[in-house]
Write an enzyme that holds these catalytic residues in place. Structure first.
Site, short mmCIF file in Angstrom:
data_model
loop_
_atom_site.label_atom_id
_atom_site.label_comp_id
_atom_site.label_asym_id
_atom_site.label_seq_id
_atom_site.Cartn_x
_atom_site.Cartn_y
_atom_site.Cartn_z
N LYS A 195 0.86 -1.18 0.00
CA LYS A 195 0.00 0.00 0.00
C LYS A 195 0.90 1.23 0.00
CE LYS A 195 -3.70 2.35 2.47
NZ LYS A 195 -4.60 2.31 3.64
N LYS A 248 -2.05 -1.46 -3.85
CA LYS A 248 -2.93 -0.29 -3.82
C LYS A 248 -2.10 0.97 -3.85
CE LYS A 248 -6.41 1.96 -0.93
NZ LYS A 248 -7.10 2.02 0.36
#
Ligand SMILES: [Zn+2]
Length: 323
Positions: A195, A248
């Site tokens: 992330k 992400k």
């Protein structure tokens, strides 16, 4: 022999033959629809920067989930906007918390949907960071206990998968141990493994009311310049028991998705985040792009990069377009 021998255009002459040789087929089977749960009943507020996406009370979430199920989308991921925030995000543990009530509502309605929950503190802490604070430092190890308790609370409410998004070191192992100890060994973990600290989360922070009140998230989320480090994070999460790993955002990180796909043998997910959605919506509303064409191209690109699972706010539209 005539030149050229090979004519790739032969396989492009009709939609029939293009369909026959198509390498990637986008379906709703791998899509997850993100949703935002707020307190109250009959609440449904559109997020201004994300047209078509709402903050809604648990009863309204259940209603939209009926639509999601009917469209053939296999699952939803829930984010909570709690009634109260405090330094430790304690409201995330309440058995009657927003997310817990939404999970129970979906399960009670007997909808054939996988319910995934985001596990993090930023939506529940008054400072908006994903971990506990020691002065202005985000501390790692002390955060693991409350994150595991939150995951356990979601599992008790009926979550099928939990998805830790905090980026604290060791959280997947801590959550796995906590779930197993409490006999939730069948609740899977979809880890936000890579992330990145990204500007593409802007509209989400309005949707989830989770902007940090000071500083930024660079001390725990990844540096956008790093790809090798993503593999390290992914390997660590797998060693700690992650069932699915996630990258992400998606669009600016297609190379990372590909690296991860080539490296591991578990399902790979990618989060087509709020900023990616809002940019498409904004340009489409001005008539600058063909929304359907652009969305299908983006999601196909994410799939082609190697993601079997795509978390996307476009899921319902795509399901309608594919019918
Ligand atoms: Zn967070």
């Amino acid at each position: 022999m005539s030149f050229p021998l090979h004519r790739p255009r032969r396989l492009r002459v009709s939609e029939k033959i293009r369909g026959l040789v198509r390498e990637n087929r986008l379906t709703t089977a791998g899509m997850i629809y993100p949703m935002f749960v707020c307190p109250g009943t009959k609440v449904r507020n559109e997020v201004s920067s994300m047209p078509g996406v709402y903050q809604q009370s648990a009863d309204q979430i259940v209603e939209e989930c009926r639509e999601v199920e009917a469209l053939g989308i296999p699952g939803v991921i829930l984010f909570g906007l709690p009634e109260t925030k405090d330094p430790e995000g304690k409201s995330s543990l309440a058995a009657d918390g927003v997310v817990q009530r939404a999970i129970e509502g979906i399960k009670k309605a007997k909808l054939d949907l996988l319910v995934i929950t985001d596990v993090c503190l930023c939506e529940y802490t008054d400072h908006g960071h994903c971990g506990l604070l020691d002065h202005d430092r985000i501390v790692n190890d002390a955060t693991l206990e409350i994150l595991s308790e939150q995951a356990l609370s979601h599992a008790r409410a009926g979550a099928d998968l939990v998805a830790p998004s905090d980026m604290m070191d060791g959280r997947v192992g801590a959550i796995r141990a906590k779930l197993d100890k409490n006999k939730f060994e069948n609740v899977a973990i979809m880890a936000y493994s890579a992330k990145y600290c990204s500007g593409f989360y802007g509209p989400f922070r309005e949707a989830a009311q989770s902007a940090p009140q000071f500083g930024d998230r660079r001390s725990y989320q990844m540096d956008p310049a790093n790809a090798r480090e993503a593999l390290k994070e992914v390997r660590m999460d797998l060693e700690e028991g992650a069932d699915i790993v996630m990258v992400k955002p998606a669009l600016a990180y297609l190379d990372v998705i590909r690296c991860v796909r080539d490296e591991v043998d578990v399902p790979v997910a990618a989060y087509n985040v709020s900023g990616e959605y809002s940019m498409v919506k904004a340009a489409a509303s001005k008539g600058w792009i063909d929304e359907k064409r652009i969305v299908m191209e983006i999601l196909t690109g994410i799939q082609r990069a190697g993601a079997e699972i795509i978390l996307t706010y476009h899921a319902k539209d795509v399901a309608r377009w594919l019918k």
